[in-house]
Enzyme design. Structure first.
Site, PDB file in Angstrom:
ATOM      1  N   GLY A 157       0.812  -1.214   0.000  1.00  0.00           N
ATOM      2  CA  GLY A 157       0.000   0.000   0.000  1.00  0.00           C
ATOM      3  C   GLY A 157       0.841   1.258   0.000  1.00  0.00           C
ATOM      4  O   GLY A 157       2.005   1.261  -0.433  1.00  0.00           O
ATOM      5  N   CYS A 163      -4.835   8.242   8.451  1.00  0.00           N
ATOM      6  CA  CYS A 163      -4.251   7.949   9.771  1.00  0.00           C
ATOM      7  C   CYS A 163      -4.837   8.714  10.946  1.00  0.00           C
ATOM      8  O   CYS A 163      -5.165   8.121  11.971  1.00  0.00           O
ATOM      9  CB  CYS A 163      -2.758   8.198   9.727  1.00  0.00           C
ATOM     10  SG  CYS A 163      -1.929   7.006   8.690  1.00  0.00           S
ATOM     11  N   PHE A 174      -0.763  13.835  18.515  1.00  0.00           N
ATOM     12  CA  PHE A 174      -0.218  15.178  18.778  1.00  0.00           C
ATOM     13  C   PHE A 174      -0.279  16.058  17.531  1.00  0.00           C
ATOM     14  O   PHE A 174      -0.607  17.242  17.611  1.00  0.00           O
ATOM     15  CB  PHE A 174       1.238  15.085  19.272  1.00  0.00           C
ATOM     16  CG  PHE A 174       1.346  15.036  20.781  1.00  0.00           C
ATOM     17  CD1 PHE A 174       0.759  14.010  21.499  1.00  0.00           C
ATOM     18  CD2 PHE A 174       2.035  16.022  21.476  1.00  0.00           C
ATOM     19  CE1 PHE A 174       0.848  13.960  22.881  1.00  0.00           C
ATOM     20  CE2 PHE A 174       2.127  15.989  22.862  1.00  0.00           C
ATOM     21  CZ  PHE A 174       1.529  14.954  23.566  1.00  0.00           C
TER      22      PHE A 174
HETATM   23  C1  UDX Z   1      -1.772   0.730   6.176  1.00  0.00           C
HETATM   24  C2  UDX Z   1      -2.506   1.134   7.454  1.00  0.00           C
HETATM   25  O1  UDX Z   1      -3.673   1.837   7.089  1.00  0.00           O
HETATM   26  C3  UDX Z   1      -1.667   1.985   8.346  1.00  0.00           C
HETATM   27  O2  UDX Z   1      -2.260   2.122   9.597  1.00  0.00           O
HETATM   28  C4  UDX Z   1      -0.393   1.349   8.574  1.00  0.00           C
HETATM   29  O3  UDX Z   1       0.467   2.214   9.258  1.00  0.00           O
HETATM   30  C5  UDX Z   1       0.248   0.827   7.313  1.00  0.00           C
HETATM   31  O4  UDX Z   1      -0.645   0.080   6.521  1.00  0.00           O
HETATM   32  P1  UDX Z   1      -1.517   1.925   3.852  1.00  0.00           P
HETATM   33  O5  UDX Z   1      -0.266   1.355   3.307  1.00  0.00           O
HETATM   34  O6  UDX Z   1      -1.861   3.327   3.515  1.00  0.00           O
HETATM   35  O7  UDX Z   1      -1.517   1.902   5.419  1.00  0.00           O
HETATM   36  O8  UDX Z   1      -2.747   0.953   3.528  1.00  0.00           O
HETATM   37  P2  UDX Z   1      -3.212   0.407   2.152  1.00  0.00           P
HETATM   38  O9  UDX Z   1      -2.780   1.321   1.059  1.00  0.00           O
HETATM   39  O10 UDX Z   1      -4.623   0.010   2.306  1.00  0.00           O
HETATM   40  O11 UDX Z   1      -2.312  -0.925   1.962  1.00  0.00           O
HETATM   41  C6  UDX Z   1      -2.464  -2.118   2.642  1.00  0.00           C
HETATM   42  C7  UDX Z   1      -2.251  -3.270   1.646  1.00  0.00           C
HETATM   43  O12 UDX Z   1      -2.254  -4.500   2.350  1.00  0.00           O
HETATM   44  C8  UDX Z   1      -3.341  -3.368   0.571  1.00  0.00           C
HETATM   45  O13 UDX Z   1      -2.767  -3.288  -0.712  1.00  0.00           O
HETATM   46  C9  UDX Z   1      -3.966  -4.748   0.820  1.00  0.00           C
HETATM   47  O14 UDX Z   1      -4.389  -5.410  -0.361  1.00  0.00           O
HETATM   48  C10 UDX Z   1      -2.845  -5.484   1.520  1.00  0.00           C
HETATM   49  N1  UDX Z   1      -3.280  -6.628   2.323  1.00  0.00           N
HETATM   50  C11 UDX Z   1      -4.302  -6.488   3.196  1.00  0.00           C
HETATM   51  C12 UDX Z   1      -2.634  -7.853   2.181  1.00  0.00           C
HETATM   52  O15 UDX Z   1      -1.730  -7.998   1.366  1.00  0.00           O
HETATM   53  N2  UDX Z   1      -3.033  -8.896   2.964  1.00  0.00           N
HETATM   54  C13 UDX Z   1      -4.080  -8.796   3.833  1.00  0.00           C
HETATM   55  O16 UDX Z   1      -4.430  -9.783   4.501  1.00  0.00           O
HETATM   56  C14 UDX Z   1      -4.730  -7.547   3.949  1.00  0.00           C
HETATM   57  C1  UDX Z   2       0.408  11.716   8.933  1.00  0.00           C
HETATM   58  C2  UDX Z   2       1.656  11.973   9.772  1.00  0.00           C
HETATM   59  O1  UDX Z   2       2.158  13.299   9.501  1.00  0.00           O
HETATM   60  C3  UDX Z   2       2.725  10.928   9.463  1.00  0.00           C
HETATM   61  O2  UDX Z   2       3.841  11.114  10.323  1.00  0.00           O
HETATM   62  C4  UDX Z   2       2.138   9.562   9.663  1.00  0.00           C
HETATM   63  O3  UDX Z   2       3.092   8.555   9.337  1.00  0.00           O
HETATM   64  C5  UDX Z   2       0.887   9.369   8.841  1.00  0.00           C
HETATM   65  O4  UDX Z   2      -0.056  10.397   9.141  1.00  0.00           O
HETATM   66  P1  UDX Z   2      -0.323  12.223   6.440  1.00  0.00           P
HETATM   67  O5  UDX Z   2      -1.693  11.913   6.920  1.00  0.00           O
HETATM   68  O6  UDX Z   2       0.193  11.547   5.210  1.00  0.00           O
HETATM   69  O7  UDX Z   2       0.752  11.912   7.574  1.00  0.00           O
HETATM   70  O8  UDX Z   2      -0.216  13.815   6.154  1.00  0.00           O
HETATM   71  P2  UDX Z   2      -0.032  15.114   7.087  1.00  0.00           P
HETATM   72  O9  UDX Z   2       0.935  15.995   6.427  1.00  0.00           O
HETATM   73  O10 UDX Z   2       0.223  14.776   8.486  1.00  0.00           O
HETATM   74  O11 UDX Z   2      -1.469  15.833   6.972  1.00  0.00           O
HETATM   75  C6  UDX Z   2      -2.622  15.275   7.563  1.00  0.00           C
HETATM   76  C7  UDX Z   2      -3.792  16.214   7.378  1.00  0.00           C
HETATM   77  O12 UDX Z   2      -3.655  17.386   8.181  1.00  0.00           O
HETATM   78  C8  UDX Z   2      -3.981  16.723   5.949  1.00  0.00           C
HETATM   79  O13 UDX Z   2      -5.348  16.723   5.616  1.00  0.00           O
HETATM   80  C9  UDX Z   2      -3.424  18.124   5.993  1.00  0.00           C
HETATM   81  O14 UDX Z   2      -3.979  18.955   5.016  1.00  0.00           O
HETATM   82  C10 UDX Z   2      -3.834  18.544   7.404  1.00  0.00           C
HETATM   83  N1  UDX Z   2      -2.991  19.618   7.956  1.00  0.00           N
HETATM   84  C11 UDX Z   2      -1.670  19.410   8.209  1.00  0.00           C
HETATM   85  C12 UDX Z   2      -3.566  20.862   8.258  1.00  0.00           C
HETATM   86  O15 UDX Z   2      -4.764  21.073   8.048  1.00  0.00           O
HETATM   87  N2  UDX Z   2      -2.767  21.836   8.791  1.00  0.00           N
HETATM   88  C13 UDX Z   2      -1.446  21.661   9.047  1.00  0.00           C
HETATM   89  O16 UDX Z   2      -0.799  22.589   9.529  1.00  0.00           O
HETATM   90  C14 UDX Z   2      -0.881  20.404   8.734  1.00  0.00           C
END
Ligand code: UDX
Ligand code: UDX
Length: 458
Positions: free
Chosen positions: A13, A275, A225
């Site tokens: 993913g 997340c 946080f």
């Molecule tokens: C995911 C989680 O949402 C996040 O909390 C964690 O930190 C990292 O994994 P992300 O990589 O963004 O984040 O998720 P996603 O893009 O949905 O990828 C997960 C992948 O795992 C999918 O491609 C899915 O098909 C795969 N998967 C899921 C497997 O290969 N085996 C399984 O049993 C379930």
């Molecule tokens: C977050 C964490 O930053 C990362 O460390 C973790 O591994 C996964 O989750 P991500 O969700 O990819 O990463 O993006 P991030 O840059 O944190 O933004 C999250 C959301 O907050 C976005 O919708 C962004 O637009 C919003 N945001 C961020 C604000 O509205 N204001 C800000 O000042 C910063």
């Protein structure tokens, strides 16, 4: 070529793909394999159209794929072949049963642990990369303790802190890498094997080790946080609008205090992404589970403020446009949850669009990268919605332009041209505070922003 180490990641993913690509790039003598149950996703990783858009990722994948980075579907075989296995499967919020809408759904993590147990023919290190509730490693250990013969598993926690849109820079030059383990002889040995991988490109002092529970919890707390800072500044934006203070000026003034810092102080329409909400809910669930009601309620309010901020924005659109949106054409600029990603998971844009559609507005959505996901997200939505990538074409003949993602291209638009093509009075709602508001006002727009008074001609 004989590889020095063989690493496997289960889950291709947003996290698994880029983080493994970086290991392969930095360690050409390691073989890195990424497997997934979703064969279409693996096909995409093996094609020129990667399944996730991330600046710089194409380049790294091009340099490593087929050399020491492999995307495959033969999970069973790969589990046998590799002795360090990262688990990066998804951990969504549970939608059913006990803890529904709060707890993390660990079925994929557990299923993966059982797969590892079933197909392993030798001892392995299993690394949790997915964000998980504290104590998940215990469940994994219990499952994996049923191994046959002399096979042993050591479970480590190595949460990923990269953010989407900046993943490559974050992976290449992280603030820190965290590795948690059991503090036993075997646990410490496994931990040092994982440290060895990261020391290939990350300075030793940025690689921190801890007990496994601290590591699991730290990831949840880091996201909580960060989300809390966004909600804090957004809550103050509401007060700014009542008092003629300017949220950007307040953010600058407080952010220059080194104890506060200037990051994550951008007011907007609230945080999205896969997340923050999921991890906050998970934290709240854990606190309640341990009987810590006050702590749970503290973190729960971070989510409440996020929802409040979206509602305020929607109400502002409705009220400033004379209380009715029925039949009006509204152009949404940006659908991704933040700039530089195609990801729309939990994007505030989805919620806001659905609400505007419920008011019977006609919606046009524009986004440089996320239109495919936007179409998928809105497939079942009732009402009029269309998708046009070109922002000028999207804005033409509309009553309002609504900026929902902080894409750089929107900052650089020719707003005179946009204004000329719109129905008057022309409304501009900047949900990310990224535009030159005075200039847009002088062009003729009625400009509404976050945490500052509106600039209107009406
Ligand atoms: C995911 C989680 O949402 C996040 O909390 C964690 O930190 C990292 O994994 P992300 O990589 O963004 O984040 O998720 P996603 O893009 O949905 O990828 C997960 C992948 O795992 C999918 O491609 C899915 O098909 C795969 N998967 C899921 C497997 O290969 N085996 C399984 O049993 C379930
Ligand atoms: C977050 C964490 O930053 C990362 O460390 C973790 O591994 C996964 O989750 P991500 O969700 O990819 O990463 O993006 P991030 O840059 O944190 O933004 C999250 C959301 O907050 C976005 O919708 C962004 O637009 C919003 N945001 C961020 C604000 O509205 N204001 C800000 O000042 C910063």
């Amino acid at each position: 070529m004989r590889f020095k180490k063989k690493i496997l990641c289960i889950g291709a993913g947003y996290v698994g793909g880029p983080s493994m690509a970086m290991i392969a790039y930095k360690c050409p003598d390691y073989q890195v394999t990424v497997v997934d149950i979703n064969s279409a996703r693996i096909d995409a990783w093996n094609s020129s159209q990667l399944p996730v858009f991330e600046p710089g990722l194409d380049n790294i994948v091009k340099k490593t794929r087929g050399k020491n980075l492999f995307f495959r579907t033969d999970i069973e075989n790969q589990i046998k072949e590799n002795d360090i296995i990262f688990v990066s499967v998804n951990t969504p919020t549970k939608s059913y049963g006990a803890g529904a809408n709060m707890a993390a759904d660990l079925q994929y993590v557990e299923k993966t642990a059982r797969q590892i147990l079933k197909f392993s023919q030798s001892s392995k290190i299993v690394v949790e990369k997915s964000t998980l509730p504290v104590k998940t490693a215990l469940a994994m250990e219990k499952i994996l303790s049923h191994a046959k013969g002399k096979i042993r598993f050591e479970v480590l926690s190595n949460p990923e802190f990269m953010a989407e849109g900046t993943a490559i820079g974050d992976l290449e030059n992280p603030d820190r890498v965290l590795i948690g383990s059991r503090e036993t002889k075997c646990g410490l040995k496994a931990r040092s094997r994982l440290v060895d991988i990261y020391t290939r490109w990350i300075p030793q002092d940025k690689i921190i080790t801890s007990n496994i529970w601290s590591s699991e919890l730290s990831k949840l707390v880091a996201n909580a946080f960060l989300a809390q800072r966004v909600s804090s500044i957004n809550s103050i934006s509401a007060l700014c609008e009542k008092t003629d203070a300017d949220i950007n000026e307040v953010a600058k003034a407080i952010g220059m205090d080194r104890r506060i810092g200037d990051k994550f102080l951008k007011a907007g329409i609230g945080f999205g992404g896969s997340c923050f909400k999921k991890d906050l809910l998970n934290l709240v669930y854990l606190c309640n589970y341990y009987g810590l009601r006050e702590v749970a309620s503290y973190w729960e309010n971070v989510i409440r403020i996020n929802e409040y901020q979206r509602e305020r924005f929607i109400n502002q659109i409705l009220h400033s446009m004379f209380g009715t949106l029925a039949g009006k054409k509204l152009s949404i600029l940006g659908f991704a949850f933040k700039a530089d990603t195609s990801d729309t998971r939990e994007s505030p844009a989805l919620y806001i669009t659905q609400k505007l559609m419920a008011e019977q507005a006609e919606i046009v959505i524009s986004d440089p990268r996320a239109l495919k996901n936007a179409k998928f997200d809105l497939a079942g939505a009732k009402g009029k919605v269309s998708f046009i990538e070109d922002p000028y074409a999207a804005a033409a003949n509309s009553h309002a332009v609504i900026v929902l993602t902080d894409w750089d291209v929107y900052r650089r638009l020719d707003f005179r041209r946009v204004y000329r093509s719109m129905i008057k009075p022309a409304f501009l709602f900047d949900g990310r505070n990224i535009l030159d508001h005075r200039k847009c006002f002088s062009i003729g727009f009625n400009v509404y922003r976050i945490g500052k008074p509106a600039l209107t001609h009406i």
